[in-house]
Write an enzyme that holds these catalytic residues in place. Structure first.
Site, mmCIF file in Angstrom:
data_model
loop_
_atom_site.group_PDB
_atom_site.id
_atom_site.type_symbol
_atom_site.label_atom_id
_atom_site.label_comp_id
_atom_site.label_asym_id
_atom_site.label_seq_id
_atom_site.Cartn_x
_atom_site.Cartn_y
_atom_site.Cartn_z
ATOM 1 N N ASP A 217 -3.506 2.386 -4.971
ATOM 2 C CA ASP A 217 -2.528 2.015 -4.859
ATOM 3 C C ASP A 217 -1.665 1.415 -3.676
ATOM 4 O OD1 ASP A 217 -4.412 2.661 -2.445
ATOM 5 O OD2 ASP A 217 -2.198 4.644 -1.577
ATOM 6 N N GLU A 218 -3.111 0.197 -3.945
ATOM 7 C CA GLU A 218 -2.927 -1.472 -3.330
ATOM 8 C C GLU A 218 -2.940 -2.801 -4.549
ATOM 9 O OE1 GLU A 218 -5.868 -1.854 0.260
ATOM 10 O OE2 GLU A 218 -6.070 -0.072 -0.132
ATOM 11 N N TYR B 5 -2.439 10.652 -3.206
ATOM 12 C CA TYR B 5 -1.696 11.480 -3.585
ATOM 13 C C TYR B 5 -1.371 12.070 -3.812
ATOM 14 C CZ TYR B 5 -6.511 9.307 -5.410
ATOM 15 O OH TYR B 5 -7.614 9.243 -6.683
ATOM 16 N N ASP C 262 0.520 -1.004 -0.149
ATOM 17 C CA ASP C 262 0.104 -0.568 -0.260
ATOM 18 C C ASP C 262 0.869 1.423 0.069
ATOM 19 O OD1 ASP C 262 -3.114 0.731 2.283
ATOM 20 O OD2 ASP C 262 -1.667 2.378 0.870
HETATM 21 P P1 TTP Z 1 -5.617 5.291 0.628
HETATM 22 O O1 TTP Z 1 -4.461 4.526 0.281
HETATM 23 O O2 TTP Z 1 -6.923 4.969 1.837
HETATM 24 O O3 TTP Z 1 -4.836 6.499 1.573
HETATM 25 P P2 TTP Z 1 -3.393 7.174 1.130
HETATM 26 O O4 TTP Z 1 -2.266 6.398 0.238
HETATM 27 O O5 TTP Z 1 -4.050 8.213 0.717
HETATM 28 O O6 TTP Z 1 -3.273 7.116 3.083
HETATM 29 P P3 TTP Z 1 -2.751 5.991 4.054
HETATM 30 O O7 TTP Z 1 -0.295 6.288 3.785
HETATM 31 O O8 TTP Z 1 -2.952 5.715 4.781
HETATM 32 O O9 TTP Z 1 -1.512 4.642 3.273
HETATM 33 O O10 TTP Z 1 -6.073 5.862 -0.325
HETATM 34 C C1 TTP Z 1 -5.125 5.988 -1.359
HETATM 35 C C2 TTP Z 1 -5.916 7.055 -2.309
HETATM 36 O O11 TTP Z 1 -6.903 7.671 -2.559
HETATM 37 C C3 TTP Z 1 -5.512 8.501 -1.439
HETATM 38 O O12 TTP Z 1 -4.176 9.068 -1.729
HETATM 39 C C4 TTP Z 1 -6.677 9.608 -1.973
HETATM 40 C C5 TTP Z 1 -7.375 8.625 -2.517
HETATM 41 N N1 TTP Z 1 -8.584 8.355 -1.716
HETATM 42 C C6 TTP Z 1 -9.901 9.325 -2.694
HETATM 43 O O13 TTP Z 1 -10.094 10.015 -3.219
HETATM 44 N N2 TTP Z 1 -11.072 9.572 -2.033
HETATM 45 C C7 TTP Z 1 -11.002 8.750 -0.151
HETATM 46 O O14 TTP Z 1 -11.950 8.397 0.558
HETATM 47 C C8 TTP Z 1 -9.752 7.760 0.417
HETATM 48 C C9 TTP Z 1 -9.621 7.245 1.056
HETATM 49 C C10 TTP Z 1 -8.809 7.982 -0.534
HETATM 50 MG MG MG Z 2 -2.501 4.100 1.101
#
Ligand code: TTP
Ligand code: MG
Length: 607
Positions: A120-121, A33, A28
């Site tokens: 992103d996963e 973003y 992940d």
């Molecule tokens: P996530 O993996 O949930 O969050 P993240 O990568 O920003 O943070 P983390 O370090 O906790 O993993 O989501 C991936 C991307 O998806 C995030 O960067 C922005 C986008 N996103 C949205 O557009 N809407 C949303 O509601 C969420 C949760 C994420």
């Molecule tokens: Mg993430």
């Protein structure tokens, strides 16, 4: 209390109920973003950064998180807790998709199945790779990289501890390569199944990794506060569980399968119970091309047709960018509306779809384009579908409009289709899905029914990361057809002409394609494919270039000229007059005796 052992150790798993021979890595990206923006503009690294979509911070960097800026926070609230928050607009997803595809491409380097989950996963099944490494590893010397959820509490006979330690090393290499090549920090979870790998992944975030051994699965699961924390349990199942007073994962662990069966189907009850204990045997499915490519735009309310038209026009522009990246020619378009029922204060979705002519799209130099006239045709179809969905004699209230291309020309993806070998190279590209929890503008990609044949197809949006996977095959084939020796071919193709199987449907499609392409104002490209032919070009100089002036525009001259004379003649005849092509309607195996057909002999298997 269920009769299953709560503190299940390895012996429990070894009884076949839930084996743990697999090694799964879940990767992940940290604050995805935000990192994309920070990689593009390193000055943003040192400041608290929020990514804005409409009035929401969809994510923030870890600097901003220190102040309490959280995902899906209102901008106003975020600025209250962090007045210095630097905001960057994140409504254009292009750079995020590109970064996502690059990460996916890096992960493919390990030649293991990679399943994309959102932007992103990714899950990677490294079981076979671990087995390979085991052959050359001294089991006792394998050390774990990163953190563990708990130290191993028992010595497992099946060797899972060693395997997971090797997997942790592979995870670390993957994360390093992503960082070295793309500049993104990531987290990883390592476990014997997808469920635990995903759930353990964020334990030491950011920029770190955690391994969980099978015997700790059940106890780890019991630490999860809500049944909703389990990835495959959605809101409806959560509601149903809560109505039975099953709120935490511990609650679910304690309830018997028989009780669950009273409220869920038998399969579902068993699955829920298994999940609560950390069991999951779902495979990592190699991500291929999405089944549909769509975009949606949600808003407060739109009640005027001209406004709807504006929304669709803007959506279509963005959608055409995605389709161009994907490279396939769409043949079906779906329009979706979310209608608000003012009286009942509820809303519901309705969709209509229509076939579209592939001739609207032009494939030129490997790039899919649509002329202005083509765009107008698409808009006409969209508004016609809209008119079918809405009774314009009455007031209407919409809160969402959506567009999706839902079917694509199969011939573009069929691995054994002759068209793939004749086609000007199509960049094999993909766009990725974002399930946007904040219900902002969304891109939807339906990967659910990706055919197994596409599983080996690499989806990339950036040619610089890796060349289109089809080219080497094509180049080698050309080289073979042009009498190159094996040594002269950089990477000998496994493909033999005799192994190509063309069924009657595909043959019909060749003819059909000719008809479809008749309207296209395409000139065959000079030959960008030549760049990729550099290995063999010297030898090819001696080979005679054959005339392909009459070929349809989608045909790659290089490939065509490499075909045997009789096959060229027959194809030309078929393009000239599909009905007199002698192409049989039934399968090649059954018809090649009945009718002499030169093309067919190239497509019947070797005896
Ligand atoms: P996530 O993996 O949930 O969050 P993240 O990568 O920003 O943070 P983390 O370090 O906790 O993993 O989501 C991936 C991307 O998806 C995030 O960067 C922005 C986008 N996103 C949205 O557009 N809407 C949303 O509601 C969420 C949760 C994420
Ligand atoms: Mg993430």
């Amino acid at each position: 209390m269920d009769d299953r052992n709560m503190e299940s150790g390895c012996s429990h798993y070894n009884d076949g109920e839930s084996e743990h021979s697999k090694c799964i890595i879940h990767v992940d990206v940290d604050c995805f973003y935000a990192q994309v923006e920070m990689v593009r503009n390193p000055e943003l690294r040192s400041v608290p950064l929020g990514i804005q979509q409409k009035n929401i911070v969809v994510t923030s960097n870890y600097e901003a998180r220190k102040y309490g800026v959280q995902k899906c926070m209102l901008i106003t609230d975020a600025l209250k807790v962090c007045p210095n928050l630097k905001l960057v607009n994140g409504e254009d997803l292009h750079n995020y998709r590109t970064a996502s595809n690059k990460i996916f491409a890096v992960l493919l380097c390990w030649k293991c199945p990679v399943e994309k989950l959102g932007m992103d996963e990714n899950y990677i099944d490294v079981t076979n790779l671990v087995q390979e490494k085991l052959k050359t590893t001294n089991n006792t010397s394998v050390t774990l990289t990163g953190h563990t959820y708990n130290e191993p509490s028992m010595d497992c006979q099946c060797g899972c501890h060693t395997r997971l330690r090797i997997a942790s090393q592979i995870a670390s290499e993957m994360r390093k390569k992503i960082y070295d090549e793309l500049g993104f920090t990531t987290c990883a979870g390592i476990a014997h199944n997808k469920l635990l790998a995903k759930l353990i992944c964020p334990l030491n975030k950011p920029n770190d990794q955690t391994t969980i051994y099978p015997e700790h699965g059940t106890s780890f699961m019991s630490t999860l506060p809500s049944v909703r924390s389990i990835p495959s349990i959605g809101s409806k199942t959560t509601e149903a569980l809560i109505s039975q007073k099953i709120i935490t994962v511990s609650d679910l662990q304690e309830v018997s399968v028989d009780v669950l069966k009273k409220h869920f189907s038998s399969d579902m009850a068993v699955r829920l119970k298994g999940l609560s204990l950390g069991e999951d045997n779902t495979p990592v499915k190699q991500t291929g091309k999405p089944q549909s490519i769509g975009l949606e735009d949600s808003f407060k309310i739109v009640s005027v047709k001209s406004e709807v038209e504006d929304k669709f026009t803007a959506l279509l522009q963005r959608l055409l960018v995605l389709v161009r990246e994907d490279g396939r020619i769409p043949v079906s378009l779906r329009v979706t509306l979310r209608k608000k029922d003012a009286k009942r204060l509820s809303s519901h979705r309705e969709s209509r779809q229509s076939q579209i002519s592939p001739s609207i799209f032009t494939l030129s130099n490997g790039t899919l384009t649509v002329t202005e006239a083509g765009q107008q045709k698409l808009m006409n179809i969209i508004m016609r579908l809209f008119n079918k969905l809405i009774d314009l004699s009455k007031p209407f209230h919409l809160t969402l409009v959506g567009l999706a291309f839902t079917k694509f020309q199969e011939r573009m993806t069929g691995r054994s289709s002759i068209v793939n070998y004749l086609m000007n190279d199509i960049s094999v590209q993909s766009v990725l899905n974002l399930q946007n929890e904040c219900d902002m503008s969304t891109t939807s990609m339906d990967y659910s029914a990706v055919s197994p044949s596409s599983s080996t197809t690499t989806d990339l949006s950036d040619a610089e990361v890796e060349p289109s996977p089809k080219k080497p095959k094509k180049v080698t084939w050309i080289a073979k057809r042009r009498c190159l020796s094996k040594e002269e071919v950089a990477s000998p193709s496994k493909l033999k002409v005799g192994e190509l199987r063309l069924n009657s449907k595909e043959l019909e499609k060749v003819s059909e394609l000719r008809l479809n392409s008749r309207d296209r104002s395409l000139t065959p490209r000079a030959s960008p494919a030549k760049d990729n032919l550099s290995d063999t070009s010297d030898t090819m100089k001696d080979c005679e270039e054959r005339n392909c002036d009459d070929c349809p525009s989608y045909v790659d001259k290089e490939v065509f000229s490499a075909l045997p004379d009789d096959m060229q003649k027959e194809l030309k005849a078929m393009w000239k007059n599909p009905s007199s092509s002698g192409v049989p309607r039934s399968s090649p195996r059954t018809t090649n005796k009945a009718k002499s057909n030169t093309i067919m002999k190239y497509f019947v298997p070797h005896k």
